[in-house]
Design an enzyme around this catalytic site. Structure first.
Site, PDB file in Angstrom:
ATOM      1  N   HIS A 145      -4.795   5.032   9.739  1.00 49.22           N
ATOM      2  CA  HIS A 145      -4.176   6.336  10.005  1.00 49.22           C
ATOM      3  C   HIS A 145      -5.154   7.250  10.708  1.00 49.22           C
ATOM      4  O   HIS A 145      -6.370   7.157  10.510  1.00 49.22           O
ATOM      5  CB  HIS A 145      -3.712   7.011   8.707  1.00 49.22           C
ATOM      6  CG  HIS A 145      -4.793   7.151   7.664  1.00 49.22           C
ATOM      7  ND1 HIS A 145      -5.175   6.093   6.868  1.00 49.22           N
ATOM      8  CD2 HIS A 145      -5.561   8.190   7.290  1.00 49.22           C
ATOM      9  CE1 HIS A 145      -6.131   6.486   6.047  1.00 49.22           C
ATOM     10  NE2 HIS A 145      -6.409   7.765   6.286  1.00 49.22           N
ATOM     11  N   ASN A 160     -10.942   7.475   9.420  1.00 51.48           N
ATOM     12  CA  ASN A 160     -11.981   6.967   8.529  1.00 51.48           C
ATOM     13  C   ASN A 160     -11.835   5.457   8.416  1.00 51.48           C
ATOM     14  O   ASN A 160     -10.719   4.947   8.283  1.00 51.48           O
ATOM     15  CB  ASN A 160     -11.846   7.616   7.147  1.00 51.48           C
ATOM     16  CG  ASN A 160     -12.020   9.124   7.212  1.00 51.48           C
ATOM     17  OD1 ASN A 160     -12.830   9.623   7.991  1.00 51.48           O
ATOM     18  ND2 ASN A 160     -11.265   9.845   6.410  1.00 51.48           N
ATOM     19  N   ASP A 194      -0.089  15.707   5.341  1.00 51.36           N
ATOM     20  CA  ASP A 194      -0.984  15.239   4.277  1.00 51.36           C
ATOM     21  C   ASP A 194      -0.646  15.993   2.983  1.00 51.36           C
ATOM     22  O   ASP A 194      -0.417  17.204   2.996  1.00 51.36           O
ATOM     23  CB  ASP A 194      -2.449  15.470   4.660  1.00 51.36           C
ATOM     24  CG  ASP A 194      -3.408  14.681   3.785  1.00 51.36           C
ATOM     25  OD1 ASP A 194      -4.033  13.734   4.312  1.00 51.36           O
ATOM     26  OD2 ASP A 194      -3.532  14.999   2.584  1.00 51.36           O
ATOM     27  N   CYS A 207       0.830  -1.208   0.000  1.00 55.18           N
ATOM     28  CA  CYS A 207       0.000   0.000   0.000  1.00 55.18           C
ATOM     29  C   CYS A 207       0.868   1.264   0.000  1.00 55.18           C
ATOM     30  O   CYS A 207       2.057   1.227   0.317  1.00 55.18           O
ATOM     31  CB  CYS A 207      -0.999  -0.025   1.166  1.00 55.18           C
ATOM     32  SG  CYS A 207      -0.440   0.792   2.664  1.00 55.18           S
ATOM     33  N   GLY A 240     -15.481   6.610   4.465  1.00 55.34           N
ATOM     34  CA  GLY A 240     -14.767   7.460   3.510  1.00 55.34           C
ATOM     35  C   GLY A 240     -13.268   7.211   3.473  1.00 55.34           C
ATOM     36  O   GLY A 240     -12.493   8.079   3.090  1.00 55.34           O
TER      37      GLY A 240
HETATM   38  P1  5GP Z   1      -8.451   8.635   3.973  1.00 55.02           P
HETATM   39  O1  5GP Z   1      -9.498   9.122   3.029  1.00 55.02           O
HETATM   40  O2  5GP Z   1      -7.972   7.253   3.599  1.00 55.02           O
HETATM   41  O3  5GP Z   1      -8.859   8.742   5.413  1.00 55.02           O
HETATM   42  O4  5GP Z   1      -7.238   9.653   3.842  1.00 55.02           O
HETATM   43  C1  5GP Z   1      -6.137   9.433   3.021  1.00 55.02           C
HETATM   44  C2  5GP Z   1      -5.301  10.703   3.056  1.00 55.02           C
HETATM   45  O5  5GP Z   1      -4.042  10.412   2.511  1.00 55.02           O
HETATM   46  C3  5GP Z   1      -5.891  11.859   2.223  1.00 55.02           C
HETATM   47  O6  5GP Z   1      -6.092  12.998   3.069  1.00 55.02           O
HETATM   48  C4  5GP Z   1      -4.821  12.119   1.157  1.00 55.02           C
HETATM   49  O7  5GP Z   1      -4.645  13.489   0.862  1.00 55.02           O
HETATM   50  C5  5GP Z   1      -3.584  11.512   1.787  1.00 55.02           C
HETATM   51  N1  5GP Z   1      -2.608  10.997   0.844  1.00 55.02           N
HETATM   52  C6  5GP Z   1      -2.862  10.148  -0.188  1.00 55.02           C
HETATM   53  N2  5GP Z   1      -1.716   9.841  -0.845  1.00 55.02           N
HETATM   54  C7  5GP Z   1      -0.724  10.498  -0.179  1.00 55.02           C
HETATM   55  C8  5GP Z   1       0.697  10.569  -0.382  1.00 55.02           C
HETATM   56  O8  5GP Z   1       1.286   9.963  -1.280  1.00 55.02           O
HETATM   57  N3  5GP Z   1       1.391  11.349   0.494  1.00 55.02           N
HETATM   58  C9  5GP Z   1       0.786  12.033   1.501  1.00 55.02           C
HETATM   59  N4  5GP Z   1       1.583  12.785   2.282  1.00 55.02           N
HETATM   60  N5  5GP Z   1      -0.539  11.974   1.712  1.00 55.02           N
HETATM   61  C10 5GP Z   1      -1.289  11.219   0.879  1.00 55.02           C
HETATM   62 ZN    ZN Z   2       0.296  -0.333   4.384  1.00 59.46          ZN
END
Ligand code: 5GP
Ligand code: ZN
Length: 109
Positions: free
Chosen positions: A95, A82, A28, A2, A88
């Protein structure tokens, strides 16, 4: 593997806020507030729903250290995790989102 496991391995760069042996906090890529930090265990767990409570105990202390480092203990902040489709969740590696640095607003429907 992942995307967050790739970040842990250093295969994808990140802006680290705090790191120890077991956890990583990094900015983020698409911040929703002035401060938007993601906090993850280095080991892969799909979501909060499967996290061993023992890991949560250690993670609690780590998150409190992140808040100290960001100097937001007085002003406050919000933690969000989430879980799954209705929650979502887009990245399937457990995380917390830590947001703050400004009033984050109410949860409204
Ligand atoms: P989720 O929707 O799974 O709770 O949040 C995933 C978060 O990961 C989102 O806020 C998105 O902006 C962040 N994110 C996705 N890909 C990356 C990445 O490659 N680097 C960083 N720093 N954040 C990421
Ligand atoms: Zn992982």
């Amino acid at each position: 593997m992942c995307i967050f496991c790739k970040i842990v391995k250093g295969e994808i760069p990140n802006q680290t806020v705090l790191e120890d042996e077991n956890f990583l906090a990094f900015n983020d890529i698409n911040p929703a507030r002035k401060i938007h930090v993601l906090i993850i265990p280095k080991g892969h767990y799909d979501s909060f729903d499967v996290i061993p409570p023992k890991i949560m105990t250690a993670m609690t202390e780590f998150i409190q250290k992140v808040a100290s480092k960001l100097e937001i203990k007085q002003s406050g902040y919000r933690l969000i995790t989430n879980i799954g489709s209705d929650g979502g969740q887009e990245v399937p590696h457990f995380h917390f989102h830590l947001i703050g640095g400004e009033p984050v607003g109410k949860l409204v429907r």
